[in-house]
Design a protein around this motif. Sequence first.
Motif, short mmCIF file in Angstrom:
data_model
loop_
_atom_site.label_atom_id
_atom_site.label_comp_id
_atom_site.label_asym_id
_atom_site.label_seq_id
_atom_site.Cartn_x
_atom_site.Cartn_y
_atom_site.Cartn_z
N LEU A 74 27.26 -28.37 20.09
CA LEU A 74 28.31 -27.37 20.17
C LEU A 74 29.57 -28.06 20.69
O LEU A 74 29.53 -28.82 21.66
N LEU A 279 31.20 -23.92 17.34
CA LEU A 279 29.86 -23.74 17.89
C LEU A 279 28.89 -23.41 16.75
O LEU A 279 28.98 -22.34 16.15
N CYS A 281 24.83 -23.11 15.95
CA CYS A 281 23.49 -23.08 16.56
C CYS A 281 22.49 -22.53 15.57
O CYS A 281 22.68 -21.43 15.02
#
Length: 289
Positions: A74, A279, A281
């Motif tokens: 991130l 970011l 994920c």
Amino acid sequence: MSTAPHLEASGLLLIADASLPAAALEQVVPLLTQGGVGASAVTSASTGSRGLLLFDGVLKPEHAQWLRREPPALLLATRERDGGPSMWEALLVGAVLKPSGTLLPERAEVTRHPLRRVADIHEAAKAAASAVGAAEGSRVAAGLVADVVHEIAANALLDAPVDAKGEPRYAHRRTEVREVAPEDACELVFAVEDGRMWLEVADRFGGLRPGPFARALDGWGQKVKVDASGGGAGLGLRRILEHCDTVAARVCVGRESRVVCVVDLGDARRRATQPKSLLFCSHEVRAGG
């Protein structure tokens, strides 16, 4: 393993890049804790930990390597005057690390726009731009918001759907499609919070990968090269990153891809050079989960 200064906090390997002093890591742990990331920190680096790169927010081509790690790191900007990241982004980090739920701020007043027809994308973009004006945002910001809506909504509605064999259903014939099947419809949700427009869209396929983000960073600061190999417009992701302060994506593989884009409502025009966080994920969905 990176040789950059690092600190482990509840499964996150915090890394300071060359733009920051190593001491910045100790300062960020309490903020991430408030954001729901975790409460403890140790000074060892576990193999396989998810990396969080703390940097000054100035994206560069070399940042692409962090998205090619497994799992992807991130990229969190230190945009505040005290040299740390913002509280709203710390909360977003906490939300991205969770396997489900919205990425929008808690208690934000949201507006929802169902998307099934291509015409719905245009209506949603107009509504979001109008919301910027109602919030006394700039005309520049309204235009950027409309642009981002067009890109992320088209990606979710036309690029994400795949058939049982994993083949794209609409991406290779974008210009021909006017409406998708009911089961492929999605929704754009937006909210204005503290001078920023939050735009979120999710699909039910969970096929988004970090590769396109890494390729967008590979050419950062250079003339855009369009990559339409996936059926969509490779130019779109680069435009999204340039317009936004933050882009966050959470993927539950095979089940959902959820993307949120945050655009400042000020009148600054050179958005590509401003601090940015990215970011990404990915969560693997367990059998029976």
